[in-house]
Design a protein around this motif. Structure first.
Motif, short mmCIF file in Angstrom:
data_model
loop_
_atom_site.label_atom_id
_atom_site.label_comp_id
_atom_site.label_asym_id
_atom_site.label_seq_id
_atom_site.Cartn_x
_atom_site.Cartn_y
_atom_site.Cartn_z
N ILE A 9 1.19 4.06 4.49
CA ILE A 9 2.35 3.93 3.92
C ILE A 9 2.36 3.62 2.29
N LYS A 90 12.16 3.66 7.29
CA LYS A 90 12.23 4.91 8.19
C LYS A 90 13.63 5.25 8.69
N LEU A 110 10.22 6.78 4.71
CA LEU A 110 8.86 6.79 5.15
C LEU A 110 8.97 7.65 6.43
N SER A 114 5.52 5.73 10.68
CA SER A 114 4.89 4.73 9.97
C SER A 114 5.12 3.42 10.76
#
Length: 334
Positions: A9, A90, A110, A114
């Motif tokens: 990340i 996300k 993201l 992730s």
């Protein structure tokens, strides 16, 4: 939030920001010694500093945290440094992303895979509304104490420390409460009252209205108090009626405002003659919580508690503001 060992990340965020490899990376940064406010990730690159919240889903709470952080840093001595405030998530809805952009908060999407772990480090965890039964107990404790610790409030209200802490931190984030040297106190009562009016409009609890053929609202309220006692009906006068009696200020002489227990609403209303059109209006409300266990008798009338009366008056907004402020002023003596 992610663990510092989870590099994927971080690599993604650095790529999105165009960060150099030798940039300074800090995890779980506390902004200052005076303020217990932590940021998931801080990246310093040349003259720019990025403050980044990391979450599985973009929420208004996350955007709000970044706005609070911007306000905290507004008057720092780092005027030559360029700050940027970011939320990396996300799941991002178009509506929430639009809100973030309107607040000048940058959003980084993201990768779906992730591994984002939500934890309990947030200073202001998700709680019910301030007008909820438990949170309102905390507000009332703040109202009656000049300065006190969060633990003292928890003990006084018999509400868990975790819930008390979350409620107080939420109030601090809203600018309603201020914290100095681990003591907290109410700072902006008008803002508190405005928030209650928005969260819990009292008139949404309105059920029906009847007319009692009497000339005086106090006399009508006494009549209804006796009638409910005879018929074993739970009642509690509130709003302008309770506020006027508690403060001796701004009493409504043409209308009485009363809660009736949900099970008895219709039987209570059927006790009145529908043909009566002249007299005192009795506005009947359906309770959204226990308003009866701490009622009290004053001037022969059963009233809700001062705390409940204050909540209901605040829920009237500006139409009840004068009486609400008067009740706040007199509250410690009730």
């Amino acid at each position: 939030m992610i663990n510092s060992e989870d590099n994927s990340i971080l690599v993604h965020i650095k790529h999105e920001l165009g960060i150099r490899d030798n940039a300074s990376i800090s995890w779980g940064v506390q902004i200052s010694e005076e303020l217990p406010f932590r940021v998931d990730l801080v990246i310093e690159d040349d003259s720019k500093k990025y403050f980044i919240e990391i979450s599985s889903r973009l929420t208004i709470d996350k955007i709000g945290r970044q706005l609070v952080l911007k306000n905290i840093l507004r008057n720092t001595n780092s005027r030559n440094r360029s700050f940027e405030f970011i939320v990396a998530s996300k799941l991002i809805s178009p509506e929430t992303e639009k809100i973030a952009h309107s607040c000048d908060i940058r959003i980084i999407a993201l990768p779906y895979r992730s591994n984002v772990h939500e934890n309990e480090k947030s200073d202001v965890r998700r709680i019910e509304k301030i007008s909820s039964a438990k949170s309102w107990k905390i507000v009332i404790a703040l109202l009656t104490e000049n300065e006190c610790s969060i633990r003292h409030i928890a003990l006084k209200t018999n509400v868990s420390y975790a819930w008390t802490h979350a409620t107080v931190k939420s109030l601090i984030a809203k600018g309603i409460v201020v914290e100095v040297n681990n003591y907290v106190k109410l700072q902006d009562i008008p803002k508190l009252l405005n928030g209650i009016a928005w969260e819990r409009p009292f008139e949404k609890l309105y059920y029906n209205e009847v007319v009692l053929p009497e000339n005086d609202a106090l006399s009508a309220a006494r009549t209804i108090t006796r009638m409910c006692e005879w018929q074993d009906i739970k009642c509690g006068f509130t709003s302008f009626t309770a506020g006027g009696i508690y403060t001796k200020y701004g009493f409504r002489h043409d209308t009485a405002y009363v809660y009736i227990s949900r099970d008895n609403l219709d039987p209570f209303l059927k006790s009145f003659d529908a043909s009566d059109t002249h007299g005192i209006k009795i506005r009947v409300y359906k309770p959204d919580r226990d308003v009866f266990s701490d009622t009290r008798i004053a001037e022969g009338i059963r009233l809700v508690s001062p705390a409940q009366a204050l909540l209901d008056l605040a829920g009237l907004g500006y139409s009840g503001r004068d009486l609400t402020l008067k009740l706040v002023e007199n509250y410690a003596r009730l």
